[in-house]
Design a protein around this motif. Structure first.
Motif, PDB file in Angstrom:
ATOM      1  N   GLU A   1       0.950  -1.230   0.270  1.00  0.00           N
ATOM      2  CA  GLU A   1       0.065   0.166   0.050  1.00  0.00           C
ATOM      3  C   GLU A   1       0.958   1.330  -0.097  1.00  0.00           C
ATOM      4  OE1 GLU A   1      -3.206   0.146  -0.470  1.00  0.00           O
ATOM      5  OE2 GLU A   1      -3.025  -1.986  -0.790  1.00  0.00           O
ATOM      6  N   LEU A   2       2.350   1.265   0.124  1.00  0.00           N
ATOM      7  CA  LEU A   2       2.876   2.216   0.255  1.00  0.00           C
ATOM      8  C   LEU A   2       3.362   2.785  -1.328  1.00  0.00           C
ATOM      9  CD1 LEU A   2       5.668   1.035   3.011  1.00  0.00           C
ATOM     10  CD2 LEU A   2       4.040   2.590   3.115  1.00  0.00           C
ATOM     11  N   LEU A   3       3.285   1.700  -2.072  1.00  0.00           N
ATOM     12  CA  LEU A   3       3.533   2.005  -3.496  1.00  0.00           C
ATOM     13  C   LEU A   3       2.114   2.866  -4.326  1.00  0.00           C
ATOM     14  CD1 LEU A   3       5.083  -1.271  -4.739  1.00  0.00           C
ATOM     15  CD2 LEU A   3       6.066   0.786  -3.589  1.00  0.00           C
ATOM     16  N   ASN A   4       2.582   3.637  -5.039  1.00  0.00           N
ATOM     17  CA  ASN A   4       1.540   4.400  -5.952  1.00  0.00           C
ATOM     18  C   ASN A   4       1.195   3.603  -7.085  1.00  0.00           C
ATOM     19  OD1 ASN A   4       3.399   5.181  -7.808  1.00  0.00           O
ATOM     20  ND2 ASN A   4       4.067   6.794  -6.814  1.00  0.00           N
ATOM     21  N   GLU A   5       0.453   3.842  -7.831  1.00  0.00           N
ATOM     22  CA  GLU A   5      -0.198   3.233  -8.817  1.00  0.00           C
ATOM     23  C   GLU A   5       0.773   3.119  -9.961  1.00  0.00           C
ATOM     24  OE1 GLU A   5      -4.328   3.671 -11.445  1.00  0.00           O
ATOM     25  OE2 GLU A   5      -2.854   5.204 -12.178  1.00  0.00           O
ATOM     26  N   TYR A   6       1.739   4.183 -10.221  1.00  0.00           N
ATOM     27  CA  TYR A   6       2.682   3.884 -11.233  1.00  0.00           C
ATOM     28  C   TYR A   6       3.782   2.634 -10.682  1.00  0.00           C
ATOM     29  CZ  TYR A   6       6.787   4.993 -14.132  1.00  0.00           C
ATOM     30  OH  TYR A   6       7.850   5.018 -14.846  1.00  0.00           O
ATOM     31  N   GLU A   7       4.024   2.870  -9.601  1.00  0.00           N
ATOM     32  CA  GLU A   7       5.106   1.569  -8.867  1.00  0.00           C
ATOM     33  C   GLU A   7       4.524   0.509  -8.858  1.00  0.00           C
ATOM     34  OE1 GLU A   7       7.261   5.148  -6.080  1.00  0.00           O
ATOM     35  OE2 GLU A   7       5.604   4.026  -5.431  1.00  0.00           O
ATOM     36  N   ARG A   8       3.108   0.425  -8.529  1.00  0.00           N
ATOM     37  CA  ARG A   8       2.495  -1.101  -8.753  1.00  0.00           C
ATOM     38  C   ARG A   8       2.269  -1.438  -9.911  1.00  0.00           C
ATOM     39  NH1 ARG A   8      -0.437  -2.219  -4.214  1.00  0.00           N
ATOM     40  NH2 ARG A   8      -1.882  -3.762  -5.194  1.00  0.00           N
ATOM     41  N   GLU A   9       2.496  -0.726 -11.086  1.00  0.00           N
ATOM     42  CA  GLU A   9       2.367  -0.930 -12.307  1.00  0.00           C
ATOM     43  C   GLU A   9       3.797  -1.752 -12.708  1.00  0.00           C
ATOM     44  OE1 GLU A   9      -0.774   2.356 -14.142  1.00  0.00           O
ATOM     45  OE2 GLU A   9       1.273   2.360 -14.459  1.00  0.00           O
ATOM     46  N   ILE A  10       4.888  -1.026 -12.440  1.00  0.00           N
ATOM     47  CA  ILE A  10       6.038  -1.430 -12.696  1.00  0.00           C
ATOM     48  C   ILE A  10       6.312  -2.699 -11.937  1.00  0.00           C
ATOM     49  CG2 ILE A  10       8.628  -0.954 -12.225  1.00  0.00           C
ATOM     50  CD1 ILE A  10       7.842   1.752 -12.868  1.00  0.00           C
TER      51      ILE A  10
ATOM     52  N   ILE B   1      15.307   1.420 -13.983  1.00  0.00           N
ATOM     53  CA  ILE B   1      16.312   0.704 -12.705  1.00  0.00           C
ATOM     54  C   ILE B   1      16.245   1.544 -11.639  1.00  0.00           C
ATOM     55  CG2 ILE B   1      18.649   0.103 -12.396  1.00  0.00           C
ATOM     56  CD1 ILE B   1      18.909  -0.982 -15.153  1.00  0.00           C
ATOM     57  N   LYS B   2      16.481   2.936 -11.895  1.00  0.00           N
ATOM     58  CA  LYS B   2      16.481   3.800 -10.799  1.00  0.00           C
ATOM     59  C   LYS B   2      14.909   3.835  -9.977  1.00  0.00           C
ATOM     60  CE  LYS B   2      19.704   7.151 -12.686  1.00  0.00           C
ATOM     61  NZ  LYS B   2      19.975   8.289 -13.237  1.00  0.00           N
ATOM     62  N   LYS B   3      14.049   3.599 -10.736  1.00  0.00           N
ATOM     63  CA  LYS B   3      12.662   3.410 -10.106  1.00  0.00           C
ATOM     64  C   LYS B   3      12.392   2.293  -9.445  1.00  0.00           C
ATOM     65  CE  LYS B   3       9.347   5.858 -10.200  1.00  0.00           C
ATOM     66  NZ  LYS B   3       8.827   6.794  -8.847  1.00  0.00           N
ATOM     67  N   ARG B   4      13.232   1.060 -10.002  1.00  0.00           N
ATOM     68  CA  ARG B   4      13.041  -0.329  -9.314  1.00  0.00           C
ATOM     69  C   ARG B   4      13.858  -0.118  -7.785  1.00  0.00           C
ATOM     70  NH1 ARG B   4      17.049  -4.202 -11.784  1.00  0.00           N
ATOM     71  NH2 ARG B   4      18.169  -2.758 -10.468  1.00  0.00           N
ATOM     72  N   ASN B   5      14.951   0.669  -8.008  1.00  0.00           N
ATOM     73  CA  ASN B   5      15.586   0.670  -6.724  1.00  0.00           C
ATOM     74  C   ASN B   5      14.915   1.606  -5.590  1.00  0.00           C
ATOM     75  OD1 ASN B   5      17.816  -0.636  -7.824  1.00  0.00           O
ATOM     76  ND2 ASN B   5      18.735   1.062  -8.504  1.00  0.00           N
ATOM     77  N   TYR B   6      14.242   2.774  -6.152  1.00  0.00           N
ATOM     78  CA  TYR B   6      13.468   3.429  -5.383  1.00  0.00           C
ATOM     79  C   TYR B   6      12.365   2.801  -4.674  1.00  0.00           C
ATOM     80  CZ  TYR B   6      10.234   7.110  -3.588  1.00  0.00           C
ATOM     81  OH  TYR B   6       9.504   8.027  -2.814  1.00  0.00           O
ATOM     82  N   ILE B   7      11.921   1.852  -5.510  1.00  0.00           N
ATOM     83  CA  ILE B   7      10.526   0.779  -4.809  1.00  0.00           C
ATOM     84  C   ILE B   7      11.341   0.135  -3.895  1.00  0.00           C
ATOM     85  CG2 ILE B   7       9.197  -1.100  -5.520  1.00  0.00           C
ATOM     86  CD1 ILE B   7       8.842   0.364  -8.109  1.00  0.00           C
ATOM     87  N   CYS B   8      12.597  -0.815  -4.136  1.00  0.00           N
ATOM     88  CA  CYS B   8      13.185  -1.638  -3.139  1.00  0.00           C
ATOM     89  C   CYS B   8      13.420  -0.697  -1.768  1.00  0.00           C
ATOM     90  CB  CYS B   8      14.353  -1.911  -3.573  1.00  0.00           C
ATOM     91  SG  CYS B   8      14.436  -3.068  -4.937  1.00  0.00           S
ATOM     92  N   GLN B   9      13.754   0.524  -1.937  1.00  0.00           N
ATOM     93  CA  GLN B   9      13.876   1.430  -0.605  1.00  0.00           C
ATOM     94  C   GLN B   9      12.748   1.463  -0.013  1.00  0.00           C
ATOM     95  OE1 GLN B   9      15.391   5.403  -1.786  1.00  0.00           O
ATOM     96  NE2 GLN B   9      16.888   5.392   0.254  1.00  0.00           N
TER      97      GLN B   9
ATOM     98  N   THR C   1       3.421 -12.130  -2.749  1.00  0.00           N
ATOM     99  CA  THR C   1       2.130 -11.175  -2.589  1.00  0.00           C
ATOM    100  C   THR C   1       1.227 -11.623  -3.684  1.00  0.00           C
ATOM    101  OG1 THR C   1       2.752  -9.398  -4.453  1.00  0.00           O
ATOM    102  CG2 THR C   1       4.079  -9.023  -2.225  1.00  0.00           C
ATOM    103  N   ASN C   2       0.122 -11.103  -3.408  1.00  0.00           N
ATOM    104  CA  ASN C   2      -1.311 -11.363  -4.388  1.00  0.00           C
ATOM    105  C   ASN C   2      -1.048 -10.568  -5.519  1.00  0.00           C
ATOM    106  OD1 ASN C   2      -2.342 -13.631  -2.789  1.00  0.00           O
ATOM    107  ND2 ASN C   2      -2.959 -11.909  -1.417  1.00  0.00           N
ATOM    108  N   LEU C   3       0.234  -9.638  -5.688  1.00  0.00           N
ATOM    109  CA  LEU C   3       0.011  -8.645  -7.010  1.00  0.00           C
ATOM    110  C   LEU C   3       0.215  -9.411  -8.060  1.00  0.00           C
ATOM    111  CD1 LEU C   3       0.303  -5.868  -7.686  1.00  0.00           C
ATOM    112  CD2 LEU C   3       2.861  -6.070  -7.544  1.00  0.00           C
ATOM    113  N   ARG C   4       0.679 -10.649  -7.973  1.00  0.00           N
ATOM    114  CA  ARG C   4       1.003 -11.290  -9.445  1.00  0.00           C
ATOM    115  C   ARG C   4      -0.247 -11.680 -10.013  1.00  0.00           C
ATOM    116  NH1 ARG C   4       1.297 -14.343  -4.904  1.00  0.00           N
ATOM    117  NH2 ARG C   4       0.574 -16.499  -4.694  1.00  0.00           N
ATOM    118  N   PHE C   5      -1.545 -11.613  -9.303  1.00  0.00           N
ATOM    119  CA  PHE C   5      -2.890 -12.174  -9.646  1.00  0.00           C
ATOM    120  C   PHE C   5      -3.677 -10.789 -10.041  1.00  0.00           C
ATOM    121  CE2 PHE C   5      -1.732 -15.857  -7.029  1.00  0.00           C
ATOM    122  CZ  PHE C   5      -1.410 -16.655  -8.015  1.00  0.00           C
ATOM    123  N   GLN C   6      -3.309  -9.654  -9.696  1.00  0.00           N
ATOM    124  CA  GLN C   6      -4.008  -8.601  -9.753  1.00  0.00           C
ATOM    125  C   GLN C   6      -3.283  -7.579 -10.790  1.00  0.00           C
ATOM    126  OE1 GLN C   6      -3.463  -6.865  -5.878  1.00  0.00           O
ATOM    127  NE2 GLN C   6      -4.516  -8.562  -4.858  1.00  0.00           N
TER     128      GLN C   6
END
Length: 273
Positions: free
Chosen positions: A181-190, A223-231, A250-255
């Motif tokens: 839930e910490l992630l925004n829509e764009y980050e969840r898409e990635i 890659i930079k966005k991925r690292n930010y998500i990891c953080q 997570t259940n994200l794989r089905f959503q």
């Protein structure tokens, strides 16, 4: 080939009405036994046959609320461009005057039972004995959104991945899902694309089309966005594997992100034969 004539509803003979009734009964029987949804329209695109399941997906309570109406009058299609697209498809078939022709489309929209994609096959409703074309008959079948979107060329689940999915602890999965839930829509898409084995370059190309920005994204951008998500998630940086492994729990794989197919809402023809 027989020379068929288009027949308006007010011109239906008793033979036509008997034929329509027999078709209606057949549709009801098939609908009750198969996972298919049926309806039929006259040559003016007003419904003359419906099943209970069709009534449900267009947002009304009964077959009687479908008969005699245009698609534009149904709650599911209000403020939608779909009715115009449906009528245009009907006209293509009717103008062909060829009872062997069919049109197949993928229709993605907010139906009465939710946002779904359905395969629609249309053909001419014809009465052979009188060489009459009475309208359009259509069949709808729900399909996997992944097939409908056709946006995931790298989508695959091998047995190893499924093994991980099936052995996850449900409590642990729930806790991790909450953290997403910490992630925004764009980050969840990635994240969704990462979990399905897309490379940074593939994600960049897709996102430049799907979410265009003034300065096009590159693989390095992703890659930079991925690292930010990891953080954000408390994972070690510079590790695609670490993030993929985390997301697999997570259940994200089905959503599928709703935003991925909100832009695909509509009726897309993929076959006219």
């Amino acid at each position: 080939m027989n020379n068929y004539n288009l027949v308006l509803p007010e011109e239906y003979s008793s033979a036509h009405l008997d034929f329509i009734e027999s078709v209606s009964q057949s549709m009801q029987l098939l609908s009750s036994q198969l996972h298919l949804i049926f309806s039929a329209k006259d040559i003016q695109s007003r419904h003359i046959i419906s099943t209970d399941t069709y009534a449900h997906i267009v947002g009304v309570n009964s077959v009687s609320e479908v008969i005699g109406k245009l698609d534009a009058e149904f709650p599911s299609y209000i403020n939608s461009r779909l009715p115009n697209e449906f009528v245009a498809q009907d006209q293509i078939l009717l103008k062909s005057m060829d009872v062997n022709k069919t049109i197949e489309t993928i229709n993605t929209t907010h139906y009465g039972d939710g946002l779904k994609s359905r395969r629609c096959k249309k053909s001419l409703l014809h009465h052979k004995e009188t060489n009459s074309i009475l309208g359009i008959v259509l069949t709808l079948q729900e399909i996997d959104l992944l097939d409908a979107l056709n946006i995931l060329p790298q989508y695959s689940f091998n047995s190893g991945i499924w093994g991980i999915c099936q052995t996850n602890n449900s409590l642990a999965t729930s806790l991790i899902d909450n953290k997403l839930e910490l992630l925004n829509e764009y980050e969840r898409e990635i994240c969704f694309l990462i979990i399905h084995q897309w490379t940074p370059n593939q994600i960049a190309v897709f996102m430049n089309t799907f979410r265009p920005v003034d300065k096009p994204r590159t693989a390095d951008t992703i890659i930079k966005k991925r690292n930010y998500i990891c953080q954000k998630l408390g994972l070690r940086l510079n590790s695609s594997y670490a993030l993929s492994e985390y997301l697999m729990a997570t259940n994200l794989r089905f959503q599928i992100p709703e935003s991925f197919y909100s832009k695909n809402i509509g009726s897309r023809a993929f076959r006219f034969s």
